[in-house]
Motif scaffolding. Structure first.
Motif, short mmCIF file in Angstrom:
data_model
loop_
_atom_site.label_atom_id
_atom_site.label_comp_id
_atom_site.label_asym_id
_atom_site.label_seq_id
_atom_site.Cartn_x
_atom_site.Cartn_y
_atom_site.Cartn_z
N SER A 67 3.32 -60.64 17.49
CA SER A 67 4.74 -60.34 17.61
C SER A 67 5.33 -61.06 18.81
N SER A 68 6.65 -61.08 18.81
CA SER A 68 7.42 -61.60 19.93
C SER A 68 8.08 -60.39 20.58
N ASP A 69 7.81 -60.19 21.86
CA ASP A 69 8.29 -58.99 22.55
C ASP A 69 9.28 -59.35 23.64
N ARG A 70 10.34 -58.56 23.72
CA ARG A 70 11.39 -58.76 24.72
C ARG A 70 11.69 -57.43 25.39
N MET A 71 12.04 -57.49 26.66
CA MET A 71 12.55 -56.29 27.32
C MET A 71 13.68 -56.70 28.24
N ILE A 72 14.64 -55.81 28.35
CA ILE A 72 15.78 -56.02 29.25
C ILE A 72 15.71 -54.93 30.30
N VAL A 73 15.67 -55.34 31.55
CA VAL A 73 15.52 -54.43 32.68
C VAL A 73 16.77 -54.49 33.54
N GLY A 74 17.26 -53.31 33.96
CA GLY A 74 18.41 -53.25 34.86
C GLY A 74 18.02 -53.80 36.22
N PRO A 75 18.70 -54.82 36.74
CA PRO A 75 18.29 -55.46 37.99
C PRO A 75 18.39 -54.58 39.23
N ARG A 76 19.32 -53.66 39.27
CA ARG A 76 19.48 -52.81 40.46
C ARG A 76 18.55 -51.60 40.44
N THR A 77 18.26 -51.10 39.25
CA THR A 77 17.48 -49.86 39.12
C THR A 77 16.05 -50.08 38.65
N SER A 78 15.76 -51.24 38.09
CA SER A 78 14.48 -51.53 37.45
C SER A 78 14.20 -50.59 36.28
N LEU A 79 15.26 -50.01 35.70
CA LEU A 79 15.10 -49.17 34.52
C LEU A 79 15.08 -50.05 33.28
N LEU A 80 14.24 -49.69 32.33
CA LEU A 80 14.21 -50.42 31.07
C LEU A 80 15.44 -50.04 30.27
N LEU A 81 16.22 -51.04 29.89
CA LEU A 81 17.43 -50.80 29.11
C LEU A 81 17.14 -50.93 27.62
N GLU A 82 16.31 -51.91 27.26
CA GLU A 82 16.04 -52.15 25.85
C GLU A 82 14.72 -52.89 25.70
N ALA A 83 13.98 -52.57 24.63
CA ALA A 83 12.75 -53.27 24.29
C ALA A 83 12.80 -53.63 22.81
N THR A 84 12.43 -54.86 22.50
CA THR A 84 12.46 -55.33 21.12
C THR A 84 11.15 -56.00 20.79
#
Length: 110
Positions: A67-84
């Motif tokens: 698979s191809s995996d992506r994640m988007i992380v909030g730069p100020r909080t390091s919280l995961l916003l989205e994973a695909t």
């Protein structure tokens, strides 16, 4: 990259994604995990993007064998916003997208 290392790298990428998305980890631990991910072999720092909810974040990508995996992380909080995760074998085009609107411990129980 040989396939055993690639599978191990992808497994680590997915495990960190799970930790960032499912645990109430401290901001320090989140920042450390984000830095480790960014330095891992096979992980690409895509840059600034918006998630499906319109929030800005930094995208990391790992293009693996299954698979191809992506994640988007909030730069100020390091919280995961989205994973695909998009399947690259078998069920072509199969996409699993998780958008995290909040992560952390429950305010109260009951």
């Amino acid at each position: 990259m040989d396939s055993s290392k690639e599978y191990a790298g992808q497994s680590a990428f997915l495990q960190v994604s799970h930790l960032l998305g499912e645990s109430p980890a401290s901001p320090q631990l989140r920042a450390a995990l984000f830095k480790v991910l960014a330095g891992m072999n096979g992980v690409k720092l895509v840059g600034n993007v918006k998630d499906s909810a319109g929030r800005e974040g930094t995208e990391l990508a790992f293009d693996g064998i299954p698979s191809s995996d992506r994640m988007i992380v909030g730069p100020r909080t390091s919280l995961l916003l989205e994973a695909t995760q998009t399947s690259t074998k078998g069920h072509l085009g199969l996409i699993d997208r998780r958008t995290y609107l909040s992560v952390g411990p429950a305010e109260k129980i009951g």
